[in-house]
Design an enzyme around this catalytic site. Structure first.
Site, PDB file in Angstrom:
ATOM      1  N   HIS A 228       0.827  -1.202   0.000  1.00  0.00           N
ATOM      2  CA  HIS A 228       0.000   0.000   0.000  1.00  0.00           C
ATOM      3  C   HIS A 228       0.865   1.258   0.000  1.00  0.00           C
ATOM      4  O   HIS A 228       0.547   2.241  -0.684  1.00  0.00           O
ATOM      5  CB  HIS A 228      -0.919  -0.006   1.224  1.00  0.00           C
TER       6      HIS A 228
ATOM      7  N   HIS B 184       2.154  -3.921   9.178  1.00  0.00           N
ATOM      8  CA  HIS B 184       3.525  -3.715   8.719  1.00  0.00           C
ATOM      9  C   HIS B 184       4.357  -3.066   9.816  1.00  0.00           C
ATOM     10  O   HIS B 184       3.830  -2.401  10.718  1.00  0.00           O
ATOM     11  CB  HIS B 184       3.559  -2.820   7.475  1.00  0.00           C
TER      12      HIS B 184
END
Length: 271
Positions: free
Chosen positions: A193, A235
């Site tokens: 992303h 993440h």
């Protein structure tokens, strides 16, 4: 003389220690000593044999072990620095994962943070680009949209390949969603992303005429997408930072592979 000898014999007979039941205590038999000594030698030899075998087995196993399983008694400065930075990254990522679950401190805002992350997903961007490409009637618009589509497809393939090589897990046990499986965005490094948000924002800043407020909002959007992936525990910080770097590199690659208007028209006519 015969009288003294008879007296000595009488004394020996009367001595209690010379009786048969006490002889084994005073003077043990040689046969017993030999059997005991032989049994001791055999026991010691049999005890030494397995220890020697175990020692040789341990030596062979230590020689066969890979380097990562062996203890490094004298690690290098680079190794110490890398492990320290990695520990700091994991610690800070866990602290920023305030929306990792419903029970987290910001668990009530998890849906909103997840929605921000979806704005940087590959499936909505590819679908929106295809819709705009179908409705576009200008050659310049079709050229930009075709190259944007190429950039999005390259981003998905490059990030999926890097994640497959690294296979790094996130700071929290967060399972990927359905859209993540469609774009093969399963592992943590690098953040797909974040790379997509950086690449798209740089693409728009270079090829679209935008006002200054819109440019600032575009940069803030890319930053918020990367931060949202850390907040939901998907993440690490280094995953997002590396995603931004890879996104910029992908933009440079698309600039090198830029398709001209004639090439785009040929592809559109085939399609």
């Amino acid at each position: 003389m015969p009288a003294s000898q008879s007296r000595a014999r009488a004394r020996e007979r009367n001595n209690v220690l010379n009786r048969a039941e006490f002889l084994s205590l005073n003077q043990p038999m040689k046969g017993n000593q030999e059997t005991r000594s032989s049994s001791r030698k055999q026991g010691s030899q049999s005890g030494l044999a397995p220890t020697q075998n175990e020692g040789t087995k341990e030596r062979r196993q230590s020689q066969q072990l890979p380097e990562e399983d062996c203890m490094q008694l004298n690690p290098s400065f680079k190794g110490i620095a890398f492990n320290s930075l990695l520990a700091i990254d994991i610690c800070m990522s866990k602290r920023l994962g305030v929306c990792a679950s419903r029970a987290s401190s910001w668990g009530s805002a998890r849906s909103m943070i997840t929605l921000i992350g979806i704005t940087g997903h590959g499936v909505p961007w590819i679908g929106g680009t295809l819709i705009c490409l179908v409705k576009s009637s200008t050659l310049a618009g079709q050229e930009v949209l075709m190259n944007l589509l190429l950039a999005l497809l390259l981003d998905i393939m490059i990030v999926a390949g890097l994640q497959k090589l690294a296979k790094r897990r996130g700071p929290y046990d967060v399972h990927p969603g359905l859209l993540d499986y469609l774009t093969m965005d399963i592992y943590a490094f690098p953040a797909g992303h974040a790379s997509r948000a950086a690449m798209v924002s740089k693409f728009f800043l270079n090829h679209l005429v935008l006002a200054i407020p819109l440019r600032i909002l575009l940069v803030l959007w890319a930053f918020c997408v990367g931060l949202s992936r850390i907040m939901i525990g998907r993440h690490h910080i280094t995953d997002v930072l590396s995603g931004f770097v890879f996104g910029y590199l992908q933009f440079r690659l698309v600039e090198l592979l830029w398709m001209s208007s004639n090439t785009c028209q040929m592809i559109i006519s085939i399609w």
